[in-house]
Design an enzyme around this catalytic site. Sequence first.
Site, PDB file in Angstrom:
ATOM      1  N   CYS A  49       0.827  -1.218   0.000  1.00 32.89           N
ATOM      2  CA  CYS A  49       0.000   0.000   0.000  1.00 32.89           C
ATOM      3  C   CYS A  49       0.861   1.268   0.000  1.00 32.89           C
ATOM      4  O   CYS A  49       1.592   1.545   0.956  1.00 32.89           O
ATOM      5  CB  CYS A  49      -0.903  -0.014   1.233  1.00 32.89           C
ATOM      6  SG  CYS A  49      -1.789   1.541   1.448  1.00 32.89           S
ATOM      7  N   VAL A  68      -6.191   0.886   5.289  1.00 38.73           N
ATOM      8  CA  VAL A  68      -4.916   1.183   5.949  1.00 38.73           C
ATOM      9  C   VAL A  68      -4.233   2.295   5.169  1.00 38.73           C
ATOM     10  O   VAL A  68      -4.506   2.463   3.979  1.00 38.73           O
ATOM     11  CB  VAL A  68      -4.017  -0.080   6.016  1.00 38.73           C
ATOM     12  CG1 VAL A  68      -4.554  -1.047   7.040  1.00 38.73           C
ATOM     13  CG2 VAL A  68      -3.825  -0.741   4.659  1.00 38.73           C
ATOM     14  N   GLU A 114      -6.130   7.846   7.588  1.00 35.82           N
ATOM     15  CA  GLU A 114      -5.829   8.801   6.512  1.00 35.82           C
ATOM     16  C   GLU A 114      -4.354   9.224   6.562  1.00 35.82           C
ATOM     17  O   GLU A 114      -3.942  10.025   7.410  1.00 35.82           O
ATOM     18  CB  GLU A 114      -6.739  10.039   6.525  1.00 35.82           C
ATOM     19  CG  GLU A 114      -8.184   9.741   6.169  1.00 35.82           C
ATOM     20  CD  GLU A 114      -8.366   9.200   4.747  1.00 35.82           C
ATOM     21  OE1 GLU A 114      -7.541   9.500   3.862  1.00 35.82           O
ATOM     22  OE2 GLU A 114      -9.330   8.456   4.530  1.00 35.82           O
ATOM     23  N   SER A 115      -3.617   8.722   5.568  1.00 37.92           N
ATOM     24  CA  SER A 115      -2.165   8.913   5.577  1.00 37.92           C
ATOM     25  C   SER A 115      -1.745  10.386   5.676  1.00 37.92           C
ATOM     26  O   SER A 115      -0.805  10.713   6.412  1.00 37.92           O
ATOM     27  CB  SER A 115      -1.554   8.278   4.332  1.00 37.92           C
ATOM     28  OG  SER A 115      -2.126   8.825   3.159  1.00 37.92           O
TER      29      SER A 115
END
Length: 191
Positions: free
Chosen positions: A10, A50, A62-63
Amino acid sequence: MITLYDADRCPYCARTRIALAEKGVEYETVEIDLDDRPSWIYEKNPLGRVPVLEDDTFVLAESAVINEYLEERYPEPALWPLDAAERAYGRLLVFRFDQLSKPYYALRRGEDGADERLDAELAKLNAILEAQPFLTGRAYGLADIAYVPWLLRARDRMGVELRSYDALAQWLERLSERPAIAAELDVVAAL
Ligand SMILES: N[C@@H](CCC(=O)N[C@@H](CS)C(=O)NCC(=O)O)C(=O)O
């Protein structure tokens, strides 16, 4: 203790892996199988996606938001510039990240015309990097971290040719010298 619910493949997780590495934060990883996600991941993120970061009892998804949290929680080394205008421009690039990700995922799905659309976005990034050394501005930081996972995967996994984008290719080479990005290159090579 920090826990990262993570998946190697990811690129959004990669954003957070890189930020944690840059800040030298120790954390534990829980690898999530994206093809067979555990039902409990929905308790941590109702979207079931993720990365998710857990800091003691605080749970955050939320990156881009996670990386902002890490920047505030661990201010050193700073990954946003001090200059307000420079910082705002970096955040604008993160905010508009969909402009790159839409054609990227369209290309992965094999959609007609996706390569031209991705090329147009790569040309825009290249033009920014002709004007300034990093997407974050004069120094490396969170805007670079927001984009680099897709560029590594486009080049190394999807065969996207970056050589004609000189400034972009050089930026990628410069970033790859950083241990945090080199570690992500190893992750990509092992996918
Ligand atoms: N906007 C989210 C996107 C995260 C995301 O899409 N993660 C993917 C893996 S790369 C995922 O969990 N996909 C599962 C799904 O969409 O159901 C972020 O920035 O963290």
